[in-house]
Design a protein around this motif. Sequence first.
Motif, mmCIF file in Angstrom:
data_model
loop_
_atom_site.group_PDB
_atom_site.id
_atom_site.type_symbol
_atom_site.label_atom_id
_atom_site.label_comp_id
_atom_site.label_asym_id
_atom_site.label_seq_id
_atom_site.Cartn_x
_atom_site.Cartn_y
_atom_site.Cartn_z
ATOM 1 N N LEU A 21 0.840 -1.208 0.000
ATOM 2 C CA LEU A 21 0.000 0.000 0.000
ATOM 3 C C LEU A 21 0.872 1.254 0.000
ATOM 4 O O LEU A 21 0.612 2.199 -0.745
ATOM 5 C CB LEU A 21 -0.934 0.002 1.217
ATOM 6 C CG LEU A 21 -1.821 1.237 1.389
ATOM 7 C CD1 LEU A 21 -2.761 1.422 0.205
ATOM 8 C CD2 LEU A 21 -2.618 1.164 2.686
ATOM 9 N N LEU A 22 1.920 1.235 0.807
ATOM 10 C CA LEU A 22 2.829 2.370 0.887
ATOM 11 C C LEU A 22 3.486 2.636 -0.462
ATOM 12 O O LEU A 22 3.511 3.771 -0.944
ATOM 13 C CB LEU A 22 3.892 2.076 1.954
ATOM 14 C CG LEU A 22 4.771 3.206 2.445
ATOM 15 C CD1 LEU A 22 3.949 4.339 3.019
ATOM 16 C CD2 LEU A 22 5.741 2.690 3.493
ATOM 17 N N THR A 23 3.980 1.589 -1.095
ATOM 18 C CA THR A 23 4.664 1.723 -2.382
ATOM 19 C C THR A 23 3.717 2.187 -3.482
ATOM 20 O O THR A 23 4.019 3.138 -4.209
ATOM 21 C CB THR A 23 5.302 0.376 -2.793
ATOM 22 O OG1 THR A 23 6.149 -0.067 -1.737
ATOM 23 C CG2 THR A 23 6.115 0.503 -4.057
ATOM 24 N N SER A 24 2.562 1.537 -3.581
ATOM 25 C CA SER A 24 1.623 1.906 -4.652
ATOM 26 C C SER A 24 1.090 3.324 -4.447
ATOM 27 O O SER A 24 0.933 4.078 -5.410
ATOM 28 C CB SER A 24 0.474 0.899 -4.746
ATOM 29 O OG SER A 24 -0.306 0.916 -3.576
ATOM 30 N N SER A 25 0.856 3.701 -3.195
ATOM 31 C CA SER A 25 0.361 5.051 -2.914
ATOM 32 C C SER A 25 1.419 6.103 -3.243
ATOM 33 O O SER A 25 1.092 7.178 -3.740
ATOM 34 C CB SER A 25 -0.052 5.176 -1.447
ATOM 35 O OG SER A 25 -1.104 4.279 -1.156
ATOM 36 N N ALA A 26 2.672 5.780 -2.974
ATOM 37 C CA ALA A 26 3.758 6.725 -3.278
ATOM 38 C C ALA A 26 3.869 6.936 -4.790
ATOM 39 O O ALA A 26 4.033 8.063 -5.256
ATOM 40 C CB ALA A 26 5.076 6.217 -2.712
ATOM 41 N N TYR A 27 3.763 5.840 -5.564
ATOM 42 C CA TYR A 27 3.802 5.975 -7.023
ATOM 43 C C TYR A 27 2.614 6.795 -7.524
ATOM 44 O O TYR A 27 2.758 7.636 -8.402
ATOM 45 C CB TYR A 27 3.798 4.596 -7.701
ATOM 46 C CG TYR A 27 5.151 3.937 -7.725
ATOM 47 C CD1 TYR A 27 6.236 4.533 -8.382
ATOM 48 C CD2 TYR A 27 5.370 2.718 -7.100
ATOM 49 C CE1 TYR A 27 7.482 3.935 -8.417
ATOM 50 C CE2 TYR A 27 6.623 2.103 -7.121
ATOM 51 C CZ TYR A 27 7.665 2.721 -7.779
ATOM 52 O OH TYR A 27 8.897 2.130 -7.803
ATOM 53 N N ARG A 28 1.430 6.527 -6.961
ATOM 54 C CA ARG A 28 0.235 7.281 -7.360
ATOM 55 C C ARG A 28 0.389 8.751 -7.019
ATOM 56 O O ARG A 28 0.014 9.615 -7.806
ATOM 57 C CB ARG A 28 -1.011 6.714 -6.669
ATOM 58 C CG ARG A 28 -1.654 5.559 -7.411
ATOM 59 C CD ARG A 28 -2.944 5.104 -6.740
ATOM 60 N NE ARG A 28 -3.867 6.186 -6.510
ATOM 61 C CZ ARG A 28 -4.605 6.337 -5.406
ATOM 62 N NH1 ARG A 28 -4.516 5.489 -4.420
ATOM 63 N NH2 ARG A 28 -5.434 7.348 -5.283
ATOM 64 N N LEU A 29 0.939 9.030 -5.830
ATOM 65 C CA LEU A 29 1.139 10.418 -5.410
ATOM 66 C C LEU A 29 2.066 11.136 -6.378
ATOM 67 O O LEU A 29 1.786 12.254 -6.813
ATOM 68 C CB LEU A 29 1.716 10.455 -3.990
ATOM 69 C CG LEU A 29 1.961 11.836 -3.391
ATOM 70 C CD1 LEU A 29 0.664 12.626 -3.288
ATOM 71 C CD2 LEU A 29 2.614 11.720 -2.031
ATOM 72 N N GLN A 30 3.153 10.478 -6.740
ATOM 73 C CA GLN A 30 4.099 11.072 -7.693
ATOM 74 C C GLN A 30 3.413 11.350 -9.029
ATOM 75 O O GLN A 30 3.561 12.427 -9.608
ATOM 76 C CB GLN A 30 5.281 10.118 -7.893
ATOM 77 C CG GLN A 30 6.358 10.686 -8.793
ATOM 78 C CD GLN A 30 7.489 9.700 -8.999
ATOM 79 O OE1 GLN A 30 7.282 8.493 -9.067
ATOM 80 N NE2 GLN A 30 8.695 10.211 -9.118
ATOM 81 N N GLN A 56 -5.926 11.979 -1.178
ATOM 82 C CA GLN A 56 -6.229 10.563 -0.945
ATOM 83 C C GLN A 56 -4.941 9.733 -0.887
ATOM 84 O O GLN A 56 -4.791 8.873 -0.024
ATOM 85 C CB GLN A 56 -7.160 10.019 -2.049
ATOM 86 C CG GLN A 56 -7.588 8.579 -1.840
ATOM 87 C CD GLN A 56 -8.359 8.368 -0.548
ATOM 88 O OE1 GLN A 56 -9.324 9.066 -0.269
ATOM 89 N NE2 GLN A 56 -7.942 7.406 0.261
ATOM 90 N N CYS A 57 -4.016 9.994 -1.804
ATOM 91 C CA CYS A 57 -2.735 9.276 -1.817
ATOM 92 C C CYS A 57 -1.962 9.537 -0.524
ATOM 93 O O CYS A 57 -1.417 8.607 0.077
ATOM 94 C CB CYS A 57 -1.872 9.706 -3.003
ATOM 95 S SG CYS A 57 -2.523 9.242 -4.611
ATOM 96 N N ALA A 58 -1.922 10.790 -0.108
ATOM 97 C CA ALA A 58 -1.214 11.152 1.119
ATOM 98 C C ALA A 58 -1.844 10.454 2.325
ATOM 99 O O ALA A 58 -1.135 9.968 3.219
ATOM 100 C CB ALA A 58 -1.215 12.663 1.304
ATOM 101 N N TYR A 59 -3.159 10.372 2.327
ATOM 102 C CA TYR A 59 -3.866 9.678 3.404
ATOM 103 C C TYR A 59 -3.494 8.197 3.413
ATOM 104 O O TYR A 59 -3.223 7.616 4.470
ATOM 105 C CB TYR A 59 -5.382 9.858 3.232
ATOM 106 C CG TYR A 59 -6.182 9.040 4.218
ATOM 107 C CD1 TYR A 59 -6.373 9.492 5.525
ATOM 108 C CD2 TYR A 59 -6.726 7.813 3.850
ATOM 109 C CE1 TYR A 59 -7.097 8.738 6.437
ATOM 110 C CE2 TYR A 59 -7.446 7.049 4.755
ATOM 111 C CZ TYR A 59 -7.625 7.515 6.051
ATOM 112 O OH TYR A 59 -8.328 6.765 6.953
#
Length: 78
Positions: A21-30, A56-59
Amino acid sequence: SAFTFPSQKPKSELVRTSLRLLTSSAYRLQSECKKTLPVETCPTTDIQLVTQQVIQCAYDIAKAAKQLVTITTKENNN
């Protein structure tokens, strides 16, 4: 300072899930943040929608990080 994980594989599925979740969210945030750059922005870019996606990504990143801290603290105390 960089945060590093132990070299062995995480013990629990919960840790692996949180890391994913952390990795996918970081990629989405970028990806979402790039949409706000002048080079990437096209006339149809909905900045309000992009802003919501960034929030949402930051959350999701904060949630995954909190899960990791909780899980690793429990595992280290056992």
